[in-house]
Design an enzyme around this catalytic site. Structure first.
Site, mmCIF file in Angstrom:
data_model
loop_
_atom_site.group_PDB
_atom_site.id
_atom_site.type_symbol
_atom_site.label_atom_id
_atom_site.label_comp_id
_atom_site.label_asym_id
_atom_site.label_seq_id
_atom_site.Cartn_x
_atom_site.Cartn_y
_atom_site.Cartn_z
ATOM 1 N N GLY A 56 0.820 -1.217 0.000
ATOM 2 C CA GLY A 56 0.000 0.000 0.000
ATOM 3 C C GLY A 56 0.848 1.259 0.000
ATOM 4 O O GLY A 56 0.509 2.255 -0.652
ATOM 5 N N GLU A 65 0.314 -15.086 6.851
ATOM 6 C CA GLU A 65 -0.739 -15.175 5.824
ATOM 7 C C GLU A 65 -0.748 -16.587 5.212
ATOM 8 O O GLU A 65 -0.643 -16.749 4.001
ATOM 9 C CB GLU A 65 -0.433 -14.122 4.742
ATOM 10 N N LYS A 90 1.490 -16.982 -10.003
ATOM 11 C CA LYS A 90 1.939 -16.148 -8.874
ATOM 12 C C LYS A 90 1.902 -16.953 -7.581
ATOM 13 O O LYS A 90 2.813 -16.875 -6.757
ATOM 14 C CB LYS A 90 1.067 -14.887 -8.771
HETATM 15 N N1 LIG Z 1 5.471 -7.218 0.455
HETATM 16 C C1 LIG Z 1 5.598 -7.718 -0.767
HETATM 17 O O1 LIG Z 1 6.680 -7.660 -1.359
HETATM 18 C C2 LIG Z 1 4.393 -8.328 -1.460
HETATM 19 C C3 LIG Z 1 4.518 -8.626 -2.824
HETATM 20 C C4 LIG Z 1 3.389 -9.085 -3.518
HETATM 21 C C5 LIG Z 1 2.193 -9.263 -2.846
HETATM 22 N N2 LIG Z 1 2.119 -9.007 -1.495
HETATM 23 C C6 LIG Z 1 0.807 -9.205 -0.850
HETATM 24 O O2 LIG Z 1 0.243 -7.924 -0.615
HETATM 25 C C7 LIG Z 1 -0.638 -7.961 0.526
HETATM 26 C C8 LIG Z 1 -0.175 -6.905 1.519
HETATM 27 O O3 LIG Z 1 1.102 -7.305 1.986
HETATM 28 P P1 LIG Z 1 2.147 -6.293 2.614
HETATM 29 O O4 LIG Z 1 3.482 -6.949 2.511
HETATM 30 O O5 LIG Z 1 1.975 -4.932 2.089
HETATM 31 O O6 LIG Z 1 1.682 -6.322 4.145
HETATM 32 P P2 LIG Z 1 2.100 -5.318 5.311
HETATM 33 O O7 LIG Z 1 3.399 -4.678 5.014
HETATM 34 O O8 LIG Z 1 1.957 -6.093 6.573
HETATM 35 O O9 LIG Z 1 0.976 -4.201 5.245
HETATM 36 C C9 LIG Z 1 -0.341 -4.461 5.577
HETATM 37 C C10 LIG Z 1 -0.905 -3.186 6.142
HETATM 38 O O10 LIG Z 1 -2.284 -3.371 6.415
HETATM 39 C C11 LIG Z 1 -2.573 -2.595 7.534
HETATM 40 N N3 LIG Z 1 -3.826 -2.969 8.161
HETATM 41 C C12 LIG Z 1 -4.218 -4.169 8.654
HETATM 42 N N4 LIG Z 1 -5.451 -4.079 9.172
HETATM 43 C C13 LIG Z 1 -5.843 -2.803 8.996
HETATM 44 C C14 LIG Z 1 -7.015 -2.073 9.341
HETATM 45 N N5 LIG Z 1 -8.038 -2.656 9.982
HETATM 46 N N6 LIG Z 1 -7.076 -0.759 9.038
HETATM 47 C C15 LIG Z 1 -6.054 -0.140 8.408
HETATM 48 N N7 LIG Z 1 -4.906 -0.773 8.062
HETATM 49 C C16 LIG Z 1 -4.809 -2.083 8.361
HETATM 50 C C17 LIG Z 1 -1.391 -2.806 8.446
HETATM 51 O O11 LIG Z 1 -1.403 -1.766 9.385
HETATM 52 P P3 LIG Z 1 -0.531 -1.731 10.736
HETATM 53 O O12 LIG Z 1 0.750 -1.113 10.298
HETATM 54 O O13 LIG Z 1 -1.335 -0.856 11.621
HETATM 55 O O14 LIG Z 1 -0.381 -3.145 11.199
HETATM 56 C C18 LIG Z 1 -0.248 -2.732 7.444
HETATM 57 O O15 LIG Z 1 0.208 -1.405 7.300
HETATM 58 C C19 LIG Z 1 -0.529 -9.386 1.065
HETATM 59 O O16 LIG Z 1 -1.573 -10.171 0.555
HETATM 60 C C20 LIG Z 1 0.813 -9.884 0.512
HETATM 61 O O17 LIG Z 1 0.865 -11.300 0.394
HETATM 62 C C21 LIG Z 1 3.177 -8.529 -0.790
#
Ligand SMILES: NC(=O)c1ccc[n+]([C@@H]2O[C@H](COP(=O)([O-])OP(=O)(O)OC[C@H]3O[C@@H](n4cnc5c(N)ncnc54)[C@H](OP(=O)(O)O)[C@@H]3O)[C@@H](O)[C@H]2O)c1
Length: 309
Positions: free
Chosen positions: A22, A268, A186
Site C-alpha cells: 500500500g 498469511e 503467482k
Molecule cells: N510485500 C511484498 O513484497 C508483497 C509482494 C506481492 C504481494 N504481497 C501481498 O500484498 C498484501 C499486503 O502485503 P504487505 O506486505 O503490504 O503487508 P504489510 O506490510 O503487513 O501491510 C499491511 C498493512 O495493512 C494494515 N492494516 C491491517 N489491518 C488494517 C485495518 N483494519 N485498518 C487499516 N490498516 C490495516 C497494516 O497496518 P498496521 O501497520 O497498523 O499493522 C499494514 O500497514 C498481502 O496479501 C501480501 O501477500 C506482498
C-alpha cells in the site's frame, strides 16, 4: 478511447492498509498527482517516502485513522494481508457504494468470494502484484520493481480501468485474457518464497542453496498438479520456471511472510500454502511437502496469535 491525462477526471482513491504494498502504490499515485489519494491507516502519517532504485520519492499524504472519517470513493485499493480483511471491513462499509471499484492488491486466490459480502455492491477488481516491497517505518517503504511488470489484471473493463488509474505512474501492467493461469503462476512463487523464508528466517538468499532448490521443486510440482485441476493452464516445466523466476529477485529481498515472522505477527498462511492444500484436498491430490510446510507455519502462526502480537 484514450484521453490525455489532463482531460481525464480525477478519481478519489482510498488505500486501505499503508504497509509495504500500500505504501508503494500510495507514493506512486501521489507522485503522479492525477487523483485524490487518502490512506486509511491505524498509525497516523502525513508524509510518505518511497525508496526505489536510483531515487527517493517524498510526498505529503492525507491519512485518516477512523472509518467514521471516511466517505464513498471511486476506488478502494485493498492492501492489507488477507487475514486482516475482517478487521478492515469497517473501512469498506464507509468507502464503498455500488459505484465503487475495489482493487485487491493481495496474494492468494478467491478474492471475489471473500470480499463480496463486505463491499456493499461495489465491483471487485482482482490484481496480481509482482513488485517486492518492504515497510521500513509507518511512513517509509522500499520498492523493488519486478522483472517485467508490477501488476497483472483481467482483460475486461474493470481491469483496464485499473490500468488507466495507474497511468502516469511508474507502474507497468499486463492485461491478460488468462488471469486464472497467471494467478496460479503467482501462487507458485508464493508457496516457495513465503514459507521457506519465514521458516528459515532468512531472506531470499536461502533459495540460493541447492538443497532448498530441490525442496522448492517438490513443493512446486505438487502445486502445479493442483493448479491444473483448478483449471489453470500449467505445464510440467512451470515448476522449474517458477523457481527460475524467484531466483531473479535480489538475494537481499525479503517476503511479507518473512517480515511477519520476524515481527511476531500472524502469518498469511491460509491464503497461500493453505489455499493450495485446500484445493489439493478437494481434488484428492497428495501434497506431502505442502502439508508439512502448512503444519509448521500454522504452529508458528498460532504461537504468534497466542502471544497476542
Ligand atoms: N510485500 C511484498 O513484497 C508483497 C509482494 C506481492 C504481494 N504481497 C501481498 O500484498 C498484501 C499486503 O502485503 P504487505 O506486505 O503490504 O503487508 P504489510 O506490510 O503487513 O501491510 C499491511 C498493512 O495493512 C494494515 N492494516 C491491517 N489491518 C488494517 C485495518 N483494519 N485498518 C487499516 N490498516 C490495516 C497494516 O497496518 P498496521 O501497520 O497498523 O499493522 C499494514 O500497514 C498481502 O496479501 C501480501 O501477500 C506482498
Amino acid at each position: 478511447m484514450s484521453h490525455p491525462h489532463a482531460e481525464r477526471p480525477r478519481q478519489t482513491v482510498a488505500i486501505v492498509g499503508l504497509g509495504s504494498i500500500g505504501g508503494v502504490i500510495a507514493g506512486m499515485l501521489r507522485a503522479a498527482d492525477r487523483h485524490d489519494v487518502t490512506a486509511c491507516v491505524r498509525t497516523p502519517v502525513d508524509r510518505l517516502t518511497v525508496e526505489r532504485p536510483g531515487d527517493v520519492v517524498q510526498t505529503p499524504l492525507r491519512a485518516i485513522t477512523d472509518p467514521l472519517q471516511a466517505t464513498p470513493v471511486d476506488w478502494v485499493l485493498l492492501c492489507t494481508k488477507v487475514h486482516d480483511v475482517p478487521h478492515a471491513a469497517p473501512w469498506l462499509t464507509r468507502l464503498c457504494t455500488p459505484n465503487t471499484r475495489v482493487a485487491v492488491l493481495q496474494n492468494g486466490i478467491g478474492h471475489v468470494e471473500r470480499l463480496t459480502p463486505l463491499v456493499g455492491g461495489a465491483t471487485i477488481v482482482p490484481t496480481i502484484v509482482y513488485y517486492n516491497s518492504e515497510r521500513l517505518a509507518p511512513d517509509r517503504v522500499r520498492f523493488r520493481p519486478a522483472d517485467h511488470q508490477e501488476f497483472a489484471v483481467r482483460d475486461d473493463a474493470d481491469g483496464r480501468a485499473f490500468a488507466e488509474l495507474l497511468d502516469g505512474t511508474a507502474m507497468r501492467l499486463l492485461v491478460s485474457e488468462d488471469f486464472l493461469t497467471l494467478t496460479w503462476k503467482k501462487l507458485l512463487l508464493n508457496v516457495i518464497a513465503n514459507p521457506i523464508t519465514a521458516l528459515a528466517m532468512e531472506r531470499m538468499t536461502v533459495l540460493r542453496r541447492d538443497d532448498v532448490q530441490a525442496l522448492c521443486l517438490e513443493t512446486l510440482r505438487e502445486a502445479v498438479a493442483v493448479g491444473r485441476a483448478e483449471g489453470a493452464r500449467l505445464r510440467d516445466d512451470d515448476a522449474a520456471q517458477a523457481l527460475a523466476t524467484i531466483l531473479t529477485y535480489p538475494a537481499e529481498a525479503g517476503t511479507s511472510m518473512y517480515f511477519d515472522r520476524l515481527a511476531g505477527r500472524p502469518l498469511e498462511i491460509e491464503a497461500l500454502t493453505g489455499a493450495v492444500v485446500a484445493a489439493g484436498r478437494k481434488h484428492d491430490i497428495p501434497m506431502p511437502v505442502n502439508n508439512t510446510m502448512f503444519t509448521l507455519l500454522r504452529a508458528v502462526h498460532d504461537a504468534h496469535v497466542a502471544a497476542g502480537r
